[in-house]
Design a protein around this motif. Structure first.
Motif, PDB file in Angstrom:
ATOM      1  N   ASN A  32      38.813  39.252  40.962  1.00 24.64           N
ATOM      2  CA  ASN A  32      38.742  40.263  42.271  1.00 24.64           C
ATOM      3  C   ASN A  32      40.487  40.327  41.977  1.00 24.64           C
ATOM      4  OD1 ASN A  32      39.325  40.671  44.991  1.00 24.64           O
ATOM      5  ND2 ASN A  32      37.786  39.494  45.373  1.00 24.64           N
ATOM      6  N   TYR A  33      40.833  41.138  42.401  1.00 30.10           N
ATOM      7  CA  TYR A  33      42.511  41.270  42.570  1.00 30.10           C
ATOM      8  C   TYR A  33      42.598  42.297  43.595  1.00 30.10           C
ATOM      9  CZ  TYR A  33      47.616  43.274  41.523  1.00 30.10           C
ATOM     10  OH  TYR A  33      48.220  43.426  41.348  1.00 30.10           O
ATOM     11  N   GLN A  34      43.325  41.661  44.347  1.00 25.49           N
ATOM     12  CA  GLN A  34      43.646  41.995  45.985  1.00 25.49           C
ATOM     13  C   GLN A  34      42.412  42.973  46.725  1.00 25.49           C
ATOM     14  OE1 GLN A  34      46.916  44.622  45.129  1.00 25.49           O
ATOM     15  NE2 GLN A  34      48.544  43.462  45.616  1.00 25.49           N
ATOM     16  N   GLY A  35      41.327  42.136  46.973  1.00 20.36           N
ATOM     17  CA  GLY A  35      40.200  42.909  47.578  1.00 20.36           C
ATOM     18  C   GLY A  35      39.185  43.811  45.846  1.00 20.36           C
ATOM     19  N   ASN A  36      39.673  44.305  45.029  1.00 20.05           N
ATOM     20  CA  ASN A  36      39.317  45.446  44.408  1.00 20.05           C
ATOM     21  C   ASN A  36      38.509  44.131  42.793  1.00 20.05           C
ATOM     22  OD1 ASN A  36      40.020  47.777  46.019  1.00 20.05           O
ATOM     23  ND2 ASN A  36      42.058  46.868  45.238  1.00 20.05           N
ATOM     24  N   LEU A  37      37.625  44.757  42.636  1.00 22.28           N
ATOM     25  CA  LEU A  37      36.393  44.487  41.602  1.00 22.28           C
ATOM     26  C   LEU A  37      37.429  44.976  40.660  1.00 22.28           C
ATOM     27  CD1 LEU A  37      34.859  42.012  39.853  1.00 22.28           C
ATOM     28  CD2 LEU A  37      33.464  44.078  39.945  1.00 22.28           C
ATOM     29  N   ILE A  38      38.038  44.055  39.270  1.00 14.66           N
ATOM     30  CA  ILE A  38      38.831  44.441  38.253  1.00 14.66           C
ATOM     31  C   ILE A  38      37.799  43.931  36.781  1.00 14.66           C
ATOM     32  CG2 ILE A  38      41.044  45.440  36.815  1.00 14.66           C
ATOM     33  CD1 ILE A  38      41.086  46.687  39.531  1.00 14.66           C
ATOM     34  N   ILE A  39      37.806  45.288  35.992  1.00 17.47           N
ATOM     35  CA  ILE A  39      36.479  45.013  34.774  1.00 17.47           C
ATOM     36  C   ILE A  39      37.948  45.410  33.587  1.00 17.47           C
ATOM     37  CG2 ILE A  39      34.381  44.849  33.622  1.00 17.47           C
ATOM     38  CD1 ILE A  39      33.081  45.485  36.091  1.00 17.47           C
ATOM     39  N   ALA A  40      37.780  44.776  33.187  1.00 20.95           N
ATOM     40  CA  ALA A  40      38.717  45.216  31.978  1.00 20.95           C
ATOM     41  C   ALA A  40      37.339  44.655  30.807  1.00 20.95           C
ATOM     42  CB  ALA A  40      39.596  44.134  31.160  1.00 20.95           C
ATOM     43  N   SER A  41      37.440  45.449  28.666  1.00 20.76           N
ATOM     44  CA  SER A  41      36.450  45.639  28.599  1.00 20.76           C
ATOM     45  C   SER A  41      37.147  45.903  26.908  1.00 20.76           C
ATOM     46  CB  SER A  41      35.515  46.050  28.444  1.00 20.76           C
ATOM     47  OG  SER A  41      34.163  45.676  27.060  1.00 20.76           O
ATOM     48  N   GLY A  80      50.967  37.196  42.358  1.00 15.23           N
ATOM     49  CA  GLY A  80      51.246  38.345  42.624  1.00 15.23           C
ATOM     50  C   GLY A  80      50.551  39.863  41.639  1.00 15.23           C
ATOM     51  N   ARG A  81      50.850  39.338  40.538  1.00 15.97           N
ATOM     52  CA  ARG A  81      50.873  40.571  39.842  1.00 15.97           C
ATOM     53  C   ARG A  81      48.544  40.418  38.643  1.00 15.97           C
ATOM     54  NH1 ARG A  81      56.311  41.608  37.355  1.00 15.97           N
ATOM     55  NH2 ARG A  81      55.144  43.003  35.549  1.00 15.97           N
ATOM     56  N   LEU A  82      48.348  41.783  38.745  1.00 15.50           N
ATOM     57  CA  LEU A  82      47.517  41.784  37.328  1.00 15.50           C
ATOM     58  C   LEU A  82      47.588  41.972  36.196  1.00 15.50           C
ATOM     59  CD1 LEU A  82      44.205  40.913  37.113  1.00 15.50           C
ATOM     60  CD2 LEU A  82      43.805  43.251  37.494  1.00 15.50           C
ATOM     61  N   PHE A  83      47.532  40.771  34.818  1.00 13.87           N
ATOM     62  CA  PHE A  83      47.666  41.203  33.774  1.00 13.87           C
ATOM     63  C   PHE A  83      47.113  40.984  32.875  1.00 13.87           C
ATOM     64  CE2 PHE A  83      52.076  39.737  35.598  1.00 13.87           C
ATOM     65  CZ  PHE A  83      52.647  40.671  34.923  1.00 13.87           C
TER      66      PHE A  83
END
Length: 156
Positions: free
Chosen positions: A37-46, A91-94
């Motif tokens: 969960n990043y900044q209120g958004n569900l982010i998925i990586a595959s 605060g950044r998504l990696f």
């Protein structure tokens, strides 16, 4: 005789249409990756397709925001990714992703426009099979052992 041949052809045609399903959709199963969960958004990586794919939940549908291949400038081709782990730092998504003998770190704060932050290569004999998170560190698993990477700072 003509009626028998015509009847046989009609039965064959009906059998072909009965066996073949019309308009069938093929689905791709995703069985590994990471979600956060990043900044209120569900982010998925595959990396199940060999590409690093970043998805974002938009309402009730999952939309692919980006699809990347690992560049291999030595051979002027691309390699498949084998594993990915998401991590929030300052605060950044990696996204940490492994491909062959390289650990990639992508800034995916904007999932639609990921950018390569840094990458670290090792010897050609130590191929990374998996990346994971242990506390605040990133861990790679290879055929020769486990490496722990510090995530604080600009370099791995």
């Amino acid at each position: 005789m003509k009626k028998k041949i015509f009847g046989l052809l009609a039965v064959c045609a009906i059998a072909v249409f009965a066996v073949v399903s019309v308009g069938r959709t093929n689905y791709k199963a995703y069985y590994s990756g990471d979600a956060i969960n990043y900044q209120g958004n569900l982010i998925i990586a595959s990396t199940d397709t060999g590409s690093l794919e970043i998805f974002k939940l938009n309402g009730s549908s999952l939309e692919r925001a980006a699809k990347l291949k690992a560049s291999n400038s030595v051979l002027d081709k691309t390699d498949d990714f084998s594993s990915v782990k998401l991590n929030i730092e300052n605060g950044r998504l990696f996204a940490y992703a492994t491909s062959a003998y390289t650990l990639y770190k992508y800034d995916v704060s904007n999932p639609a426009a990921p950018s390569l932050y840094t990458k670290q290569k090792n010897t050609y004999y130590e191929w990374y099979h998996r990346v994971d998170k242990l506390g605040s560190n990133i861990v790679t698993v290879s055929n020769t052992g486990i490496k722990v990477w510090k995530t604080d700072g600009d370099k791995l």
